[in-house]
Write an enzyme that holds these catalytic residues in place. Structure first.
Site, PDB file in Angstrom:
ATOM      1  N   GLU A 210       0.817  -1.228   0.000  1.00 41.45           N
ATOM      2  CA  GLU A 210       0.000   0.000   0.000  1.00 41.45           C
ATOM      3  C   GLU A 210       0.844   1.269   0.000  1.00 41.45           C
ATOM      4  OE1 GLU A 210      -2.581  -0.586   3.380  1.00 41.45           O
ATOM      5  OE2 GLU A 210      -3.355  -2.480   2.587  1.00 41.45           O
ATOM      6  N   ASN A 253       1.948  -5.013  -3.175  1.00 42.82           N
ATOM      7  CA  ASN A 253       0.592  -5.464  -2.849  1.00 42.82           C
ATOM      8  C   ASN A 253      -0.229  -4.230  -2.481  1.00 42.82           C
ATOM      9  OD1 ASN A 253      -1.284  -7.679  -2.061  1.00 42.82           O
ATOM     10  ND2 ASN A 253      -0.996  -6.937   0.037  1.00 42.82           N
ATOM     11  N   HIS A 289     -10.366  -6.514  -1.773  1.00 42.34           N
ATOM     12  CA  HIS A 289     -11.424  -6.361  -0.752  1.00 42.34           C
ATOM     13  C   HIS A 289     -12.623  -5.694  -1.420  1.00 42.34           C
ATOM     14  CE1 HIS A 289      -8.922  -7.723   2.514  1.00 42.34           C
ATOM     15  NE2 HIS A 289      -7.958  -6.938   2.088  1.00 42.34           N
ATOM     16  N   GLU A 318      -6.024 -11.038  -1.179  1.00 38.32           N
ATOM     17  CA  GLU A 318      -6.818 -10.841   0.043  1.00 38.32           C
ATOM     18  C   GLU A 318      -8.307 -10.738  -0.258  1.00 38.32           C
ATOM     19  OE1 GLU A 318      -5.418  -7.482   2.350  1.00 38.32           O
ATOM     20  OE2 GLU A 318      -3.323  -7.929   1.937  1.00 38.32           O
ATOM     21  N   ASP A 320     -12.119 -10.713  -0.326  1.00 35.93           N
ATOM     22  CA  ASP A 320     -13.366 -11.003   0.371  1.00 35.93           C
ATOM     23  C   ASP A 320     -14.436 -10.117  -0.238  1.00 35.93           C
ATOM     24  OD1 ASP A 320     -12.587  -8.592   1.669  1.00 35.93           O
ATOM     25  OD2 ASP A 320     -12.009  -9.638   3.494  1.00 35.93           O
TER      26      ASP A 320
HETATM   27  O1  9MR Z   1      -7.238  -8.708   8.499  1.00 39.07           O
HETATM   28  C1  9MR Z   1      -6.394  -7.825   9.180  1.00 39.07           C
HETATM   29  C2  9MR Z   1      -7.019  -7.428  10.511  1.00 39.07           C
HETATM   30  O2  9MR Z   1      -7.063  -8.526  11.383  1.00 39.07           O
HETATM   31  C3  9MR Z   1      -6.231  -6.310  11.120  1.00 39.07           C
HETATM   32  O3  9MR Z   1      -6.876  -5.898  12.308  1.00 39.07           O
HETATM   33  C4  9MR Z   1      -6.105  -5.184  10.129  1.00 39.07           C
HETATM   34  C5  9MR Z   1      -5.359  -4.021  10.709  1.00 39.07           C
HETATM   35  O4  9MR Z   1      -4.839  -3.183   9.753  1.00 39.07           O
HETATM   36  O5  9MR Z   1      -5.424  -5.649   8.968  1.00 39.07           O
HETATM   37  C6  9MR Z   1      -6.159  -6.613   8.302  1.00 39.07           C
HETATM   38  O6  9MR Z   1      -5.477  -7.023   7.134  1.00 39.07           O
HETATM   39  C7  9MR Z   1      -5.207  -6.019   6.155  1.00 39.07           C
HETATM   40  C8  9MR Z   1      -3.998  -6.459   5.389  1.00 39.07           C
HETATM   41  O7  9MR Z   1      -2.923  -6.673   6.244  1.00 39.07           O
HETATM   42  C9  9MR Z   1      -3.605  -5.442   4.334  1.00 39.07           C
HETATM   43  N1  9MR Z   1      -4.728  -5.164   3.463  1.00 39.07           N
HETATM   44  C10 9MR Z   1      -5.955  -4.782   4.123  1.00 39.07           C
HETATM   45  C11 9MR Z   1      -6.346  -5.854   5.138  1.00 39.07           C
HETATM   46  C12 9MR Z   1      -7.672  -5.489   5.769  1.00 39.07           C
HETATM   47  O8  9MR Z   1      -7.559  -4.281   6.478  1.00 39.07           O
END
Ligand code: 9MR
Length: 411
Positions: A210, A253, A289, A318, A320
């Protein structure tokens, strides 16, 4: 670093709600406020026939033929051999007042599904800076070690996530007032320590996560590395990772890059420039997402294709698909069909692109999903219900993988 907001947790499946307070990470600031989560109180018996323990499997990519009766119904079984089908391994996240579940450590049915269904696993939070490097001179590897060991026992590959990000950094780093030289040394030490520990055991690393804003400009304010050390540090991160594990494929990513837009254009511009300088970048990964509030990004395949045309590997890392579900209600058949079509179209896009070799869903059961904690009024984003029974989205993936297998051959 975090803001506080409140959420409700239903103690029973979409029934009672209790207001509690949790913190949201910086990168979601402003996005989410009131949120609701539904967690099943009990786990129902599975409709699938599975072995009692996560088995050590015989073939590198698929369960052994001797277990075919139990296994051949799973995603990894029907997937083409050259496509990894993955999931995030839940745990280690920001659910402070609702301790984030780490089902990997205790939920046997979760572990069985994880082993049976997937050929790739991604630590959801367990290899992020904040988790793995909580103090300046302290690393915490136990959880990641366990995931890597599990993957090896079950013939799965691992996607490492992530080494260079603006979010989920520990306070000692963000608030440390380090000099430029110190910061550079800290980053190098972290990357080489973490990547080196798992050298040869990680298929793909999300090295940089990001790094661009929506308008295609670099995150020069919230990414500590870019802010303090300049954009050149991005190349160093890849170089250091490659030194530590020459076999791992190294990726950028991001989210919001599903389609052709300013942000994905920025990656298309940056990566060839880095490669021209000899920087070891192997791939571009799209998180995925998605929400049924918005249309499916119909140019996903074309977008993947233009990175493929640069000679890069691509991946969906990732995915969903969340939907609006009011408290106390269940999704309609139409909602579930829309969700299934989003998953299916994303997978079809990936299998249509030659070097799209990895398709990962960000959790596989609503029982353990980050979505309802972060998005007010939305949820049910994964492919299995709380009790691990399969949604239409699961079958959509399975059908698509089966078709891809006949198309791609190599079963
Ligand atoms: O799924 C992850 C969640 O458990 C955490 O609390 C969150 C905090 O930033 O991050 C989520 O995973 C992220 C991933 O690492 C990067 N892309 C976005 C995902 C969803 O926020």
């Amino acid at each position: 670093m975090f803001l506080t907001y409140s959420k409700g947790i239903s103690g029973n499946f979409r029934k009672s709600e209790t207001e509690v307070s949790v913190t949201a990470p910086q990168h979601l600031k402003g996005e989410l406020m009131q949120v609701r989560s539904s967690i099943a109180a009990t786990v129902l018996a599975s409709a699938m026939i599975l072995p009692m323990a996560a088995p050590a499997l015989a073939a590198p990519d698929q369960p052994s033929r001797s277990q075919a009766v139990e296994k051949k119904d799973t995603l990894r079984w029907v997937a083409p051999q050259d496509l990894k089908i993955g999931t995030a391994v839940a745990g280690g996240g920001h659910h402070e007042t609702q301790p984030y579940p780490a089902p990997f450590t205790f939920d046997q049915e979760y572990r069985q599904r994880l082993a049976a269904e997937f050929s790739s696993v991604s630590p959801e939070n367990q290899s992020k800076w904040e988790f793995v490097h909580p103090e300046h001179n302290t690393y915490r590897f136990a959880e990641m070690d366990a995931i890597v060991q599990f993957a090896q026992e079950n013939k799965q590959v691992v996607r490492g996530h992530t080494l260079f990000w603006h979010s989920q950094n520990p306070a000692w780093l963000e608030e440390g007032n380090f000099s430029k030289d110190e910061l550079r040394a800290i980053l190098k030490d972290h990357i080489q320590t973490v990547v080196g520990r798992y050298a040869g055991k990680i298929q793909q690393w999300d090295v940089a996560n990001e790094i661009f804003n929506e308008d295609g400009t670099l995150r020069t304010t919230d990414n500590i590395w870019i802010r303090e050390l300049g954009p050149e540090i991005i190349a160093d991160a890849f170089r250091w990772a490659h030194e530590a594990d020459p076999k791992a494929k190294l990726f950028f990513n991001d989210y919001g890059v599903e389609g052709i837009n300013a942000k994905s254009n920025a990656y298309l511009d940056l990566i060839p420039k880095l490669q021209a300088q000899g920087v070891p970048v192997d791939g571009f990964a799209i998180q995925g997402h998605l929400s049924t509030r918005y249309g499916f990004p119909g140019d996903l395949q074309a977008n993947l294709q233009r990175f493929d045309a640069l000679g890069l590997e691509t991946a969906i890392t990732e995915i969903d698909v969340r939907m609006d579900v009011a408290a106390g209600t269940t999704p309609t058949d139409a909602q579930l069909a829309t969700q299934a079509s989003y998953y299916q179209r994303a997978l079809e896009a990936c299998v249509s692109v030659e070097e799209c070799n990895s398709f990962t869903i960000w959790g596989f059961t609503d029982k353990y999903s980050w979505v309802p904690v972060f998005f007010s009024g939305e949820g049910e984003a994964t492919v299995m219900w709380n009790d691990f029974t399969r949604k239409p989205a699961y079958y959509a993936l399975q059908d698509t993988l089966e078709q891809a297998s006949s198309g791609r051959g190599n079963r």
